[in-house]
Scaffold this motif. Structure first.
Motif, PDB file in Angstrom:
ATOM      1  N   GLN A  88      27.270 -34.507   9.400  1.00  0.00           N
ATOM      2  CA  GLN A  88      28.601 -34.064   9.825  1.00  0.00           C
ATOM      3  C   GLN A  88      29.657 -34.564   8.851  1.00  0.00           C
ATOM      4  O   GLN A  88      30.584 -33.820   8.484  1.00  0.00           O
ATOM      5  CB  GLN A  88      28.888 -34.565  11.241  1.00  0.00           C
ATOM      6  N   GLU A  89      29.556 -35.815   8.447  1.00  0.00           N
ATOM      7  CA  GLU A  89      30.506 -36.365   7.487  1.00  0.00           C
ATOM      8  C   GLU A  89      30.450 -35.619   6.164  1.00  0.00           C
ATOM      9  O   GLU A  89      31.499 -35.359   5.542  1.00  0.00           O
ATOM     10  CB  GLU A  89      30.204 -37.852   7.257  1.00  0.00           C
ATOM     11  N   ILE A 134      29.518 -32.470   5.640  1.00  0.00           N
ATOM     12  CA  ILE A 134      30.114 -31.145   5.812  1.00  0.00           C
ATOM     13  C   ILE A 134      31.634 -31.246   5.862  1.00  0.00           C
ATOM     14  O   ILE A 134      32.348 -30.472   5.207  1.00  0.00           O
ATOM     15  CB  ILE A 134      29.594 -30.481   7.099  1.00  0.00           C
ATOM     16  N   GLN A 135      32.169 -32.196   6.640  1.00  0.00           N
ATOM     17  CA  GLN A 135      33.613 -32.332   6.761  1.00  0.00           C
ATOM     18  C   GLN A 135      34.256 -32.709   5.435  1.00  0.00           C
ATOM     19  O   GLN A 135      35.336 -32.202   5.086  1.00  0.00           O
ATOM     20  CB  GLN A 135      33.956 -33.369   7.840  1.00  0.00           C
ATOM     21  N   SER A 136      33.606 -33.591   4.696  1.00  0.00           N
ATOM     22  CA  SER A 136      34.129 -33.989   3.389  1.00  0.00           C
ATOM     23  C   SER A 136      34.145 -32.799   2.431  1.00  0.00           C
ATOM     24  O   SER A 136      35.121 -32.587   1.699  1.00  0.00           O
ATOM     25  CB  SER A 136      33.268 -35.119   2.820  1.00  0.00           C
ATOM     26  N   ARG A 149      25.355 -24.532   5.440  1.00  0.00           N
ATOM     27  CA  ARG A 149      25.434 -25.893   5.975  1.00  0.00           C
ATOM     28  C   ARG A 149      24.160 -26.664   5.659  1.00  0.00           C
ATOM     29  O   ARG A 149      24.195 -27.817   5.225  1.00  0.00           O
ATOM     30  CB  ARG A 149      25.646 -25.858   7.487  1.00  0.00           C
ATOM     31  N   GLU A 209      39.749 -30.039  21.447  1.00  0.00           N
ATOM     32  CA  GLU A 209      40.218 -30.602  20.185  1.00  0.00           C
ATOM     33  C   GLU A 209      41.706 -30.938  20.251  1.00  0.00           C
ATOM     34  O   GLU A 209      42.152 -31.940  19.707  1.00  0.00           O
ATOM     35  CB  GLU A 209      39.953 -29.614  19.042  1.00  0.00           C
ATOM     36  N   LEU A 217      34.293 -29.584   3.270  1.00  0.00           N
ATOM     37  CA  LEU A 217      35.309 -28.636   3.708  1.00  0.00           C
ATOM     38  C   LEU A 217      36.710 -29.107   3.318  1.00  0.00           C
ATOM     39  O   LEU A 217      37.550 -28.308   2.890  1.00  0.00           O
ATOM     40  CB  LEU A 217      35.227 -28.440   5.223  1.00  0.00           C
ATOM     41  N   THR A 218      36.977 -30.400   3.471  1.00  0.00           N
ATOM     42  CA  THR A 218      38.282 -30.943   3.087  1.00  0.00           C
ATOM     43  C   THR A 218      38.555 -30.714   1.605  1.00  0.00           C
ATOM     44  O   THR A 218      39.652 -30.301   1.214  1.00  0.00           O
ATOM     45  CB  THR A 218      38.348 -32.446   3.404  1.00  0.00           C
ATOM     46  N   LYS A 222      37.440 -22.158   7.485  1.00  0.00           N
ATOM     47  CA  LYS A 222      36.272 -22.977   7.145  1.00  0.00           C
ATOM     48  C   LYS A 222      35.016 -22.107   7.077  1.00  0.00           C
ATOM     49  O   LYS A 222      34.167 -22.282   6.195  1.00  0.00           O
ATOM     50  CB  LYS A 222      36.082 -24.085   8.183  1.00  0.00           C
ATOM     51  N   GLU A 267      39.164 -26.946   1.009  1.00  0.00           N
ATOM     52  CA  GLU A 267      40.495 -26.524   1.450  1.00  0.00           C
ATOM     53  C   GLU A 267      41.571 -26.987   0.470  1.00  0.00           C
ATOM     54  O   GLU A 267      42.557 -26.287   0.228  1.00  0.00           O
ATOM     55  CB  GLU A 267      40.779 -27.077   2.855  1.00  0.00           C
ATOM     56  N   GLU A 270      26.028 -28.808  13.394  1.00  0.00           N
ATOM     57  CA  GLU A 270      26.846 -28.868  14.599  1.00  0.00           C
ATOM     58  C   GLU A 270      26.651 -27.585  15.380  1.00  0.00           C
ATOM     59  O   GLU A 270      26.248 -26.576  14.845  1.00  0.00           O
ATOM     60  CB  GLU A 270      28.330 -29.058  14.239  1.00  0.00           C
TER      61      GLU A 270
END
Length: 347
Positions: A324-325, A327-329, A181, A95, A331-332, A116, A335, A6
């Protein structure tokens, strides 16, 4: 196939491709500090043996700390820096979906962005990723090329609250974030079945551009152009006249441009051919120092691409989405399982 996951927000985007330009009084000390920054950056960071549930609202032992991620600080200076960057603020506003967001909400999103980023830096350390002296040199050279002179760069550094040491540290960190990433999505792939499913679902949107085929005669004089146009109206041969009289680059081909996309044509020409029918001629049209006689030889409508034609575009889209999915998964999950402490900020 690999590509960036991203686009980084404004300040970090500049640094991610950065180059060497320092305020005049910072040049020598910055280059001296670079080796020390690199040595510090290559040291391995140990992940905690046991990651606790995040605690919120604890009192910070360090006044400049706004958060702590697995024992590592996120500072107020970092938060102020990204909030001072116009591109980053715009992204955060988008956002939130409001043009004038509440300051606290903006701070909250900016802090989450930094958390993040810290998690990704810790992943880079776990993977023993490094930034070399040569990497920093290349990045700094790219940054230098983004400014007209040293004075403008010095003003930018001051605006961002950077000195030579923090510039090198931030550049190094952003390179490590990008490498983390890339490492996280290294195994992400798109298979043929996914491409075919996407093609069937989006076929109506996957079209070739419409095209036109023109014939053009270019001359220096408007009167000459009008005489040629009159000759054509009397039945003159366009190809023969183009070869004989045109000064255009395709005169030898009778002025034939081949099939071209209308959007690639210069504005006056693009507008002129919008309403032309095959076989019609228009002119004289002024383009720079020339006058044009333009004929439309043919027009091809936009068509649905075949699967083979659309495959590269579909693979690119799907790969970016899956990366992207991923990376987001990741990071979630990080966290959720990390010890993240947030400290109250002064009013």
């Amino acid at each position: 196939m690999k590509q960036t996951i991203e686009t980084l927000p404004g300040f970090f985007l500049i640094l991610a491709v950065a180059g060497s330009i320092l305020a005049p009084n910072d040049c020598v000390s910055a280059m001296q500090n670079k080796g020390a920054v690199k040595e510090q950056g290559n040291a391995k960071q140990e992940a905690p043996d046991k990651i606790a549930v995040a605690s919120v609202g604890a009192k910070s032992a360090e006044p400049d700390m706004v958060a702590r991620v697995n024992g590592e600080p996120v500072t107020r200076a970092e938060l102020k820096r990204i909030l001072a960057d116009p591109l980053t603020r715009r992204r955060l506003q988008q956002e939130l979906g409001v043009q004038e967001p509440d300051g606290k909400e903006l701070d909250r999103l900016a802090l989450r962005m930094l958390i993040k980023r810290r998690l990704l830096l810790q992943e880079a350390a776990r993977r023993n990723l490094i930034v070399t002296e040569q990497d920093l040199d290349h990045g700094l050279t790219a940054l230098r090329n983004r400014f007209n002179d040293l004075r403008s760069f010095g003003a930018w550094m001051k605006e961002q609250g950077l000195n030579d040491k923090s510039l090198f540290e931030t550049l190094r960190d952003e390179m490590l974030v990008n490498r983390a990433r890339a490492a996280l999505v290294e195994e992400v792939r798109v298979n043929g079945e996914q491409v075919e499913e996407y093609y069937e679902a989006h076929k109506k949107d996957l079209k070739t551009d419409g095209e036109v085929r023109l014939r053009i005669i270019a001359v220096k004089d408007k009167i000459a152009a009008e005489k040629i146009l009159a000759e054509l109206k009397r039945g003159g041969n366009f190809t023969a006249l183009a070869r004989k009289l045109s000064i255009g680059i395709r005169a030898a081909q009778g002025g034939d441009t081949g099939w071209v996309k209308p959007q690639t044509l210069p504005p006056p020409l693009r507008k002129a051919v919008e309403t032309l029918k095959a076989g019609e001629v228009i002119g004289p049209l002024r383009k720079d120092t020339e006058y044009l006689i333009v004929g439309l030889a043919g027009r091809r409508a936009a068509q649905t691409k075949s699967l083979a034609e659309a495959r590269p575009e579909i693979e690119k889209r799907l790969l970016a989405e899956k990366q992207q999915e991923t990376i987001q998964s990741w990071l979630t999950e990080q966290e959720k399982n990390s010890k993240i402490e947030l400290f109250p900020q002064p009013e």
